[in-house]
Design a protein around this motif. Structure first.
Motif, PDB file in Angstrom:
ATOM      1  N   VAL A   7      13.211  -4.893  -9.688  1.00 56.43           N
ATOM      2  CA  VAL A   7      12.492  -4.460  -8.490  1.00 56.43           C
ATOM      3  C   VAL A   7      11.568  -3.290  -8.831  1.00 56.43           C
ATOM      4  O   VAL A   7      10.419  -3.246  -8.396  1.00 56.43           O
ATOM      5  N   LEU A   8      12.068  -2.352  -9.642  1.00 57.30           N
ATOM      6  CA  LEU A   8      11.254  -1.205 -10.043  1.00 57.30           C
ATOM      7  C   LEU A   8      10.038  -1.655 -10.849  1.00 57.30           C
ATOM      8  O   LEU A   8       8.914  -1.223 -10.582  1.00 57.30           O
ATOM      9  N   VAL A   9      10.248  -2.527 -11.812  1.00 53.76           N
ATOM     10  CA  VAL A   9       9.140  -3.029 -12.628  1.00 53.76           C
ATOM     11  C   VAL A   9       8.133  -3.776 -11.749  1.00 53.76           C
ATOM     12  O   VAL A   9       6.921  -3.578 -11.863  1.00 53.76           O
ATOM     13  N   GLY A  10       8.628  -4.596 -10.839  1.00 53.63           N
ATOM     14  CA  GLY A  10       7.741  -5.321  -9.927  1.00 53.63           C
ATOM     15  C   GLY A  10       6.946  -4.376  -9.047  1.00 53.63           C
ATOM     16  O   GLY A  10       5.747  -4.581  -8.820  1.00 53.63           O
ATOM     17  N   SER A  11       7.595  -3.325  -8.566  1.00 51.02           N
ATOM     18  CA  SER A  11       6.910  -2.338  -7.733  1.00 51.02           C
ATOM     19  C   SER A  11       5.833  -1.601  -8.520  1.00 51.02           C
ATOM     20  O   SER A  11       4.730  -1.373  -8.014  1.00 51.02           O
ATOM     21  N   VAL A  12       6.133  -1.227  -9.749  1.00 49.94           N
ATOM     22  CA  VAL A  12       5.156  -0.526 -10.585  1.00 49.94           C
ATOM     23  C   VAL A  12       3.970  -1.442 -10.883  1.00 49.94           C
ATOM     24  O   VAL A  12       2.804  -1.031 -10.763  1.00 49.94           O
ATOM     25  N   ASN A  14       2.937  -4.072  -9.155  1.00 51.94           N
ATOM     26  CA  ASN A  14       2.169  -4.282  -7.928  1.00 51.94           C
ATOM     27  C   ASN A  14       1.371  -3.035  -7.544  1.00 51.94           C
ATOM     28  O   ASN A  14       0.236  -3.137  -7.097  1.00 51.94           O
ATOM     29  N   GLY A  15       1.952  -1.865  -7.718  1.00 56.23           N
ATOM     30  CA  GLY A  15       1.250  -0.619  -7.424  1.00 56.23           C
ATOM     31  C   GLY A  15       0.039  -0.426  -8.320  1.00 56.23           C
ATOM     32  O   GLY A  15      -1.038  -0.025  -7.862  1.00 56.23           O
ATOM     33  N   LEU A  16       0.201  -0.703  -9.608  1.00 58.30           N
ATOM     34  CA  LEU A  16      -0.925  -0.591 -10.538  1.00 58.30           C
ATOM     35  C   LEU A  16      -2.026  -1.594 -10.194  1.00 58.30           C
ATOM     36  O   LEU A  16      -3.214  -1.260 -10.223  1.00 58.30           O
ATOM     37  N   ALA A  17      -1.615  -2.819  -9.860  1.00 63.87           N
ATOM     38  CA  ALA A  17      -2.600  -3.839  -9.487  1.00 63.87           C
ATOM     39  C   ALA A  17      -3.341  -3.434  -8.212  1.00 63.87           C
ATOM     40  O   ALA A  17      -4.571  -3.551  -8.134  1.00 63.87           O
ATOM     41  N   LEU A  18      -2.603  -2.932  -7.232  1.00 62.18           N
ATOM     42  CA  LEU A  18      -3.242  -2.496  -5.992  1.00 62.18           C
ATOM     43  C   LEU A  18      -4.205  -1.341  -6.260  1.00 62.18           C
ATOM     44  O   LEU A  18      -5.335  -1.337  -5.769  1.00 62.18           O
ATOM     45  N   GLY A  19      -3.766  -0.363  -7.033  1.00 62.60           N
ATOM     46  CA  GLY A  19      -4.633   0.760  -7.366  1.00 62.60           C
ATOM     47  C   GLY A  19      -5.895   0.309  -8.080  1.00 62.60           C
ATOM     48  O   GLY A  19      -6.997   0.798  -7.795  1.00 62.60           O
ATOM     49  N   PHE A  20      -5.761  -0.630  -9.023  1.00 64.89           N
ATOM     50  CA  PHE A  20      -6.905  -1.154  -9.760  1.00 64.89           C
ATOM     51  C   PHE A  20      -7.896  -1.836  -8.822  1.00 64.89           C
ATOM     52  O   PHE A  20      -9.105  -1.566  -8.853  1.00 64.89           O
ATOM     53  N   VAL A  21      -7.378  -2.707  -7.955  1.00 66.47           N
ATOM     54  CA  VAL A  21      -8.243  -3.451  -7.042  1.00 66.47           C
ATOM     55  C   VAL A  21      -8.909  -2.506  -6.045  1.00 66.47           C
ATOM     56  O   VAL A  21     -10.121  -2.572  -5.818  1.00 66.47           O
ATOM     57  N   VAL A  22      -8.118  -1.611  -5.453  1.00 63.58           N
ATOM     58  CA  VAL A  22      -8.656  -0.696  -4.453  1.00 63.58           C
ATOM     59  C   VAL A  22      -9.724   0.213  -5.072  1.00 63.58           C
ATOM     60  O   VAL A  22     -10.758   0.484  -4.455  1.00 63.58           O
ATOM     61  N   THR A  23      -9.487   0.673  -6.291  1.00 64.15           N
ATOM     62  CA  THR A  23     -10.472   1.517  -6.969  1.00 64.15           C
ATOM     63  C   THR A  23     -11.750   0.738  -7.248  1.00 64.15           C
ATOM     64  O   THR A  23     -12.859   1.237  -7.019  1.00 64.15           O
ATOM     65  N   ASN A  24     -11.628  -0.494  -7.718  1.00 65.49           N
ATOM     66  CA  ASN A  24     -12.809  -1.289  -8.046  1.00 65.49           C
ATOM     67  C   ASN A  24     -13.582  -1.745  -6.819  1.00 65.49           C
ATOM     68  O   ASN A  24     -14.793  -1.949  -6.893  1.00 65.49           O
ATOM     69  N   ILE A  25     -12.906  -1.878  -5.684  1.00 59.94           N
ATOM     70  CA  ILE A  25     -13.607  -2.216  -4.444  1.00 59.94           C
ATOM     71  C   ILE A  25     -14.430  -1.023  -3.985  1.00 59.94           C
ATOM     72  O   ILE A  25     -15.490  -1.167  -3.399  1.00 59.94           O
ATOM     73  N   GLY A  26     -13.925   0.179  -4.245  1.00 58.03           N
ATOM     74  CA  GLY A  26     -14.639   1.378  -3.854  1.00 58.03           C
ATOM     75  C   GLY A  26     -13.889   2.251  -2.864  1.00 58.03           C
ATOM     76  O   GLY A  26     -14.406   3.264  -2.407  1.00 58.03           O
ATOM     77  N   PHE A  27     -12.672   1.873  -2.501  1.00 57.34           N
ATOM     78  CA  PHE A  27     -11.911   2.644  -1.524  1.00 57.34           C
ATOM     79  C   PHE A  27     -11.500   4.019  -2.048  1.00 57.34           C
ATOM     80  O   PHE A  27     -11.123   4.878  -1.269  1.00 57.34           O
ATOM     81  N   GLY A  28     -11.580   4.246  -3.318  1.00 54.80           N
ATOM     82  CA  GLY A  28     -11.255   5.552  -3.863  1.00 54.80           C
ATOM     83  C   GLY A  28     -12.452   6.477  -3.966  1.00 54.80           C
ATOM     84  O   GLY A  28     -12.327   7.624  -4.348  1.00 54.80           O
ATOM     85  N   ASP A  29     -13.612   5.995  -3.597  1.00 55.70           N
ATOM     86  CA  ASP A  29     -14.857   6.753  -3.716  1.00 55.70           C
ATOM     87  C   ASP A  29     -15.224   7.357  -2.357  1.00 55.70           C
ATOM     88  O   ASP A  29     -15.503   6.637  -1.394  1.00 55.70           O
ATOM     89  N   TYR A  30     -15.223   8.679  -2.300  1.00 56.37           N
ATOM     90  CA  TYR A  30     -15.519   9.364  -1.038  1.00 56.37           C
ATOM     91  C   TYR A  30     -16.875   8.946  -0.480  1.00 56.37           C
ATOM     92  O   TYR A  30     -17.027   8.724   0.731  1.00 56.37           O
TER      93      TYR A  30
END
Length: 138
Positions: A7-12, A14-30
């Protein structure tokens, strides 16, 4: 049955994948978020709309049914505060973590603001409002 490690590995992952996608979409850019909130660029709003459309389809396929209930007393003021804070800081509670991971250190101020806001919510709820425990992000 899954183990805690799996579960921990799956969470990590999924979290990394979400962070990667969200960053590349632009949600991390003010600047991107500012353009969305000032309606200068509809791209981010369309991303939100696309996410809603996808989840509607998934819920339909999975036959998820939810009976609408009474709106919690804190939803409207909470939504106003959340939206205002997001527009000012450029991040909902998850985005500043992505911004810090991307090297944007001023997001640490936003993270501190989220923590202080949760503390104030708990204090005000205990003292004045007496809403259920889930109303302050607990």
């Amino acid at each position: 049955m899954r183990t805690r490690g799996a579960v921990l590995v799956g969470s990590v992952v999924n979290g990394l994948a979400l962070g990667f996608v969200v960053t590349n979409i632009g949600f991390g850019d003010y600047a991107e978020l500012n353009r969305m909130f000032t309606f200068q660029d509809p791209r981010m709003l369309l991303a939100f709309g696309g996410a809603v459309a996808i989840i509607v389809v998934i819920f339909g396929v999975m036959q998820v049914r939810r009976t609408p209930g009474r709106i919690h007393a804190g939803v409207v003021p909470g939504a106003i505060l959340f939206g205002t804070g997001w527009a000012i800081s450029g991040g909902c509670p998850a985005i500043p973590i992505i911004q810090v991971g991307s090297g944007y250190l001023p997001a640490l101020v936003t993270i501190a603001g989220v923590a202080v806001g949760m503390w104030i919510c708990r204090w005000a709820n205990a003292r004045y409002f007496h809403l259920d425990r889930g109303s302050c992000g607990l």
